[in-house]
Design an enzyme around this catalytic site. Sequence first.
Site, PDB file in Angstrom:
ATOM      1  N   GLU A 171       0.707  -0.939  -0.054  1.00 28.19           N
ATOM      2  CA  GLU A 171      -0.136   0.096  -0.085  1.00 28.19           C
ATOM      3  C   GLU A 171       0.740   1.126   0.101  1.00 28.19           C
ATOM      4  OE1 GLU A 171      -3.095  -0.088  -0.543  1.00 28.19           O
ATOM      5  OE2 GLU A 171      -3.691  -2.163   0.008  1.00 28.19           O
ATOM      6  N   CYS A 204      -2.612   8.779   2.692  1.00 29.53           N
ATOM      7  CA  CYS A 204      -2.190   8.459   1.202  1.00 29.53           C
ATOM      8  C   CYS A 204      -3.448   8.563   0.369  1.00 29.53           C
ATOM      9  CB  CYS A 204      -1.918   6.785   1.316  1.00 29.53           C
ATOM     10  SG  CYS A 204      -3.182   5.873   2.335  1.00 29.53           S
TER      11      CYS A 204
END
Length: 508
Positions: free
Chosen positions: A261, A295
């Site tokens: 990720e 993110c």
Amino acid sequence: MKEILAQLGIKDHNNGTSTGNEWLPSNGGVLESFSPVNGQPIATVQTTDAAAYAQVVATAQQAFLQWRTIPAPKRGEIVRQMGDALRTHKTALGKLVSYEMGKSLQEGYGEVQEMIDICDFAVGLSRQLYGLTMHSERPLHRMYEQWHPLGVVGIISAFNFPVAVWSWNSALAWVCGNVCIWKPSEKTPLCAIAVQNIISEVFKNNHVPEGVCCLVQGGRELGEQLAADERVALVSATGSTRMGKAVAQSVAARLGRSLLELGGNNAIIISEHADLGIALPGCVFGAVGTAGQRCTTTRRLIIHESVYEAFKAKLVKAYGQLRIGDPLNEHNHVGPLIDKDAVQNYLTAIDQCKQQGGRFAVEGGVLEGAGYESGCYVKPCIAEVDSQLPVVQHETFAPILYLLKYKTIDEAINLQNSVPQGLSSSIMTLNLREAEQFLSYAGSDCGIANVNIGTSGAEIGGAFGGEKETGGGRESGSEAWKAYMRRQTNTINYSTQLPLAQGIKFDL
């Protein structure tokens, strides 16, 4: 804060290595945690040396042999108790997350709530680790698939979500029958120690084998060691694209598994058919929440030319109302960046944007004076760019928002997809055709695509992750659990014959 630290078992100096129920001595270096809120030291942590690491991995391997034999619903019951323990400590842990990382207090509480939610999800999942049955081409045969645990799962987490992303991985890995070794960010080591203290009590009360939940502390070298360790079946890593590429290469070299990720460069398309009243809060929170250190932070707004000036004016007005300061003050919207290096990256990106022709509708800068002594508080800023400047292609982990114009929906989608990253994306529109096109195979190329909500705020029920330089991994909900297991195809012959494949015969 001293009272909060005491409640969570944080001392002035802490061992950073644990096999679950026991804190191990280590001769590793000392890691000092500073709060970006005020720049003051909080506590120190003894990092994991080679001997302590070896003991952790060996203990985890041995624990796996026992943990995998416990029925999945029983494992789920233990995870349920973990959720209850987190509920009890939500306030204290949320405040520590806010203080050590710098996110707003509401976000700190929200992060702990995500941990609770994933525990609840994992409890249900523990009774739903389903396989498939298939019809065999051979008579009196049965075929089916089942899923088995992998073994030791290594979890490398980032500073921006110091506890939630670890729980997304660990809760699912545990109910699937795996054991975990957690290496948190060296920027937020105390949050990890607090969590380890909370959950270790649950494991002790249930007489869980030592080594099911392990913790190691250190910097880049320790992460590299975990990635290269053949005894670690899966490495789940959250962080920058640069870090993820290094992890992927190391794990692939030993034919292990990785779940990545990584970076996001997320955009919201503001259509001429958008409800601007809905779009505004989604864009502002997406851009400035966690001081731009998610993110899923909104980094680009792609705005139709017919509403560009009107929406820009709304943004500028909203930015003028932002309250920046101590994140433990619930009236503030924006807290500090994590450290001085993050501040420098922010300033560098602003300079690059100006050099490349960007024009700032809201100027940035570092805040000084009373309440900003840490030097980590910056102004969220807005830059207008005529095209995809080089700086826009990169993710800067800070509250810088780029505005771009478009004429057609095809142009907007192409702009959305024109960056190397592919995590989260959104379109604000009341036009059904635009919404469906955005969600189609010809639309967003991201792992997450939303309509009339922002790029931040993913729910744990959906699989979380992205494509391209975001790494392709999926965590949390849906069928993300399969990443933590190995698939096995089984065929059972209950006949009195042994028919061979492809009609082959032996005269025996």
